[in-house]
Design an enzyme around this catalytic site. Sequence first.
Site, mmCIF file in Angstrom:
data_model
loop_
_atom_site.group_PDB
_atom_site.id
_atom_site.type_symbol
_atom_site.label_atom_id
_atom_site.label_comp_id
_atom_site.label_asym_id
_atom_site.label_seq_id
_atom_site.Cartn_x
_atom_site.Cartn_y
_atom_site.Cartn_z
ATOM 1 N N GLY A 21 81.840 60.428 22.075
ATOM 2 C CA GLY A 21 82.069 60.693 23.484
ATOM 3 C C GLY A 21 80.630 60.354 23.976
ATOM 4 O O GLY A 21 79.694 61.029 23.758
ATOM 5 N N LEU B 55 79.558 67.668 22.907
ATOM 6 C CA LEU B 55 79.199 66.313 23.349
ATOM 7 C C LEU B 55 77.808 65.888 23.125
ATOM 8 O O LEU B 55 77.242 65.292 23.859
ATOM 9 C CB LEU B 55 79.654 66.077 24.816
ATOM 10 N N CYS C 290 86.597 67.747 30.373
ATOM 11 C CA CYS C 290 85.479 68.092 30.852
ATOM 12 C C CYS C 290 85.298 68.983 31.994
ATOM 13 O O CYS C 290 86.183 68.923 32.942
ATOM 14 C CB CYS C 290 84.770 66.783 31.006
ATOM 15 N N THR D 246 91.843 67.753 21.480
ATOM 16 C CA THR D 246 92.062 69.228 20.715
ATOM 17 C C THR D 246 92.517 70.239 21.754
ATOM 18 O O THR D 246 92.568 70.202 22.895
ATOM 19 C CB THR D 246 90.700 69.695 20.146
ATOM 20 N N GLY E 97 96.608 63.394 16.479
ATOM 21 C CA GLY E 97 96.560 64.680 16.189
ATOM 22 C C GLY E 97 96.999 65.079 14.776
ATOM 23 O O GLY E 97 98.440 64.954 14.368
ATOM 24 N N GLY E 98 96.135 65.015 13.876
ATOM 25 C CA GLY E 98 96.564 65.620 12.366
ATOM 26 C C GLY E 98 97.114 64.565 11.521
ATOM 27 O O GLY E 98 97.660 64.624 10.580
#
Length: 308
Positions: free
Chosen positions: A49, A76, A133, A197, A248-249
């Site tokens: 990012g 970040l 953010c 996340t 995701g996973g």
Amino acid sequence: MSMDVRLDVDLGPLRLKNPIVTASGTFGYATEFEDFLDLERLGGVALKGLTLEPRAGNPPPRVAETPAGMLNAIGLENVGCRAFIDQKLPPLRALDTAVIANISGFSVEEYAEMAEMLSAAEGVDAIEINVSCPNIRTGGIAFGSRPEMISEITRAVRAAAPGMPLLVKMSPNVTDIVEMARAAVGGGADALSITNTFLAMAIDAETRRPVLGNLTGGLSGPAIKPLALRMVWQVHRAMPEVPICGMGGIMTGTDAIEFLLAGATAVAVGTASLITPSAAVDVLDGVTDHCRRHGVDNIRTLIGALET
Ligand SMILES: Cc1cc2nc3c(=O)[nH]c(=O)nc-3n(C[C@H](O)[C@H](O)[C@H](O)COP(=O)(O)O)c2cc1C
């Protein structure tokens, strides 16, 4: 002879040679992984990012292991948008894989400025907007938790980078993911990345202190897979025409197939790359193997093919 499987997919206007990309923040600026896998085998690489200015990140500890997952609060850390363009982007230009720049801002103007810089720099194939953010102007409320803020950022980035394929990376820390997804699409997103996340915490009972220096962090890895699958499925069901990059996973090809069935057009491999640096190509091999075993000659036929 093993069966040929057609693997290319379209994440909106972004054509990927196969549906496997890396997840932002888990694959550096990609070249760090060159010794572990052939980057050109991947559909794309979403990079660390970026912020407008360089950032040193949060105080340590920044990561913690949890059952079937991990917490991170990196904050970040990155070289900043200008240094990325000057130093990190040049070696990626020659690579035959889609380069996805992930951007975070603390104001709408910062997102727009980065989008303008990145679209002017040759070699970026798509921009992924990280909306998880804090908006400094509203006292730090996360952009990604308010539909009107998601629309506003997406619209500003769209205007600043008119021809650029645009993904919005959704925050899962919301009540209604479909409402947020509609806001991103309404603002001009070509595709959605689902999901970032989950806000979480780890506590050390012995010291009576939070484990992470930042106190809270984001949960990723297999622990979140069922949650992420549910979100991808909900958004696909509400807006079947909107392409989704699911994540995701995902640790195996089978995990990736599950996301495709739920409605994802492409998938990203994140935490798995921190455990096994070649994980993304292992997932690709697993996906191809699944298709062969099931007589699937075109991966597109699996997208949203869940039977309910
Ligand atoms: C260490 C770490 C750093 C991350 N940094 C970013 C980031 O800079 N931008 C972003 O949009 N997502 C970031 N993410 C989220 C991942 O891209 C991904 O959405 C999430 O980890 C879920 O996928 P996974 O379970 O496969 O890791 C980060 C995740 C981890 C574990």
